[in-house]
Enzyme design. Sequence first.
Site, short mmCIF file in Angstrom:
data_model
loop_
_atom_site.label_atom_id
_atom_site.label_comp_id
_atom_site.label_asym_id
_atom_site.label_seq_id
_atom_site.Cartn_x
_atom_site.Cartn_y
_atom_site.Cartn_z
N VAL A 1 10.50 7.00 16.08
CA VAL A 1 9.92 7.71 14.92
C VAL A 1 8.61 8.39 15.34
CG1 VAL A 1 9.06 7.47 12.55
CG2 VAL A 1 11.02 6.10 13.32
N ARG B 1 0.80 14.61 13.49
CA ARG B 1 1.74 14.17 12.45
C ARG B 1 1.88 15.36 11.50
NH1 ARG B 1 -0.16 8.61 10.06
NH2 ARG B 1 1.81 8.71 8.92
N PRO B 2 2.87 16.22 11.78
CA PRO B 2 2.96 17.48 11.05
C PRO B 2 3.35 17.28 9.58
CG PRO B 2 4.85 17.19 12.50
CD PRO B 2 3.93 16.04 12.77
N VAL B 3 3.08 18.33 8.78
CA VAL B 3 3.53 18.33 7.38
C VAL B 3 4.41 19.56 7.12
CG1 VAL B 3 1.65 16.96 6.36
CG2 VAL B 3 1.34 19.43 6.70
N ASP B 4 4.98 20.10 8.22
CA ASP B 4 5.78 21.32 8.08
C ASP B 4 6.96 21.14 7.11
OD1 ASP B 4 6.66 19.51 10.13
OD2 ASP B 4 8.14 20.99 10.76
N LYS C 1 0.84 -1.21 0.00
CA LYS C 1 0.00 0.00 0.00
C LYS C 1 0.87 1.26 0.00
CE LYS C 1 -1.60 1.36 4.16
NZ LYS C 1 -1.19 2.72 4.58
N ASN C 2 1.81 1.33 0.94
CA ASN C 2 2.58 2.57 1.08
C ASN C 2 3.52 2.81 -0.09
OD1 ASN C 2 1.29 3.02 3.46
ND2 ASN C 2 3.02 2.52 4.79
N CYS D 1 -4.07 12.69 13.86
CA CYS D 1 -4.04 11.27 13.57
C CYS D 1 -4.27 10.56 14.88
CB CYS D 1 -2.67 10.97 12.97
SG CYS D 1 -2.09 9.32 13.17
N ASP E 1 6.35 0.64 11.73
CA ASP E 1 5.09 -0.04 11.37
C ASP E 1 5.06 -1.50 11.84
OD1 ASP E 1 4.13 2.25 10.22
OD2 ASP E 1 4.70 1.70 8.18
N ARG F 1 -7.91 -1.13 5.66
CA ARG F 1 -7.10 -0.09 5.01
C ARG F 1 -5.75 -0.62 4.58
NH1 ARG F 1 -6.65 5.39 8.22
NH2 ARG F 1 -5.47 5.72 6.32
#
Length: 422
Positions: A330, A123-126, A22-23, A118, A308, A400
């Site tokens: 992480v 879970r930043p996107v900076d 998936k990822n 989340c 994961d 998912r």
Amino acid sequence: MDKFIIKGGNPLKGTIPISGSKNAALPLMAASLLGDSTSIIKNVPRLKDIYTFNNVIRVVGAQVDFKDDENTLTIDPSNVNHLEAPYDLVRKMRASFYMLGALVGKHGYAKVSLPGGCAWGPRPVDLHLKGMEAMGIDISLEKGYVIAKAEDKIEGGSFKLEPSSVGATVNLLLASVLKAKKFIIKNAAKEPDVVQLCNFLVKMGANIDGIGTDALTIKAVNNLSGIEVSNDPDRIELGTFMIAGAMFPGSELTLTGCNPEQLGNFPDKLRKTGTSVDINGTTINVKAPDVLKPVSIKTEIYPGFPTDLQAQWATMMTQAEGASKVTDTVYFDRFSYVPELVRLGADMDVEKNTVSISGKTPLTGASVMSTDLRASVSLVLAALVAENTSEVLRIYHLDRGYESLEEKLTAVGANIKRVEED
Ligand code: EPU
């Protein structure tokens, strides 16, 4: 909503084919939008996240045909004209944020909803945004949306990811391959999903140097063509089934269609528990020891132990004879599964980003539920070794990320049924 009813205590024996990742597939799907013609991606898993992302790329105007019985996805980007990914879709799946890089990279404009929180914390996107700004893309925020604008060609520059980030590396690659005269991503993610994306982009015609290292240099090309590829197998699904095969004395699983090279240091860690791990080409055989030894792990970026798989490992450690620790460097808060395992009888204690486990404790069936994918599969693993019957609620998280989970487990002797929640 469905739940699993699992009667535990059967050793697992037999063969499980590993599905496509998936990822790894999601970045390829976004990258297909950069092409001038149709791309075909094979070995795409039938998972809710894939269907969701198909809808995200349909919304912008791409034509998407997913032959799910053949796991083959065809994406024609030639009519992309609506350069926006709405909150309704992005909130369902964070990877929809890849639309930012793909749309601005190809069309010079993107409006994409910020993903929001989340289940296990912020879970930043900076880094995605700062990296794009460093490249010369104009970024602004408006009512929960990010608006990205770029000239036809921009100068580029360089940006260091601190910490290294898979998602930011993907987004910066997508944004730069058609746009930036020269852009260097420092401390780039080296995860197999990123390597596969780089190889996909290069096959489309991109110029990327340093693939597989932590310094990627991108020089813009004028156009990219659609291509046909086969997506990598899922290394996290593989690791999950390797743990399933190791956890219960008498279990022996043969996992086929794997790429063992993408497991990093995981097989060696598993061998330290006393588990026999035999790798033969694309097939891995895992045999549970009579007595599982405790082995502590710490998650790290690739090729270190993957975050994961930490929940699954901690679950296995409840069955090891002795004390162990699992530390996530992480994601510091990824321990929502612990209170549920304690309810089944595990002896576990979380302090900061470490869970301490004392084994071996017998687990006894109960109703459990979880709020994310890897935590949910850990509850399934626990239920498979627990005495009596367990119910694992809210299994839509599993849908998912694990293709045909109950079919695969049933085929190797598990007693697991999907029923509707009351
Ligand atoms: N980070 C920042 N700022 C950013 C981006 C990331 O501080 O702008 C931090 C994160 O908070 C985290 C670290 O960087 O501490 C690494 O996060 P990363 O960006 O690498 O994660 P991601 O790209 O959002 C992907 C996978 C996750 C997997 C992580 C780590 C996909 C769709 N998701 O997420 O997979 O845990 O990499 O390997 O590829 C899962 O499959 O269950 C899953 C959550």
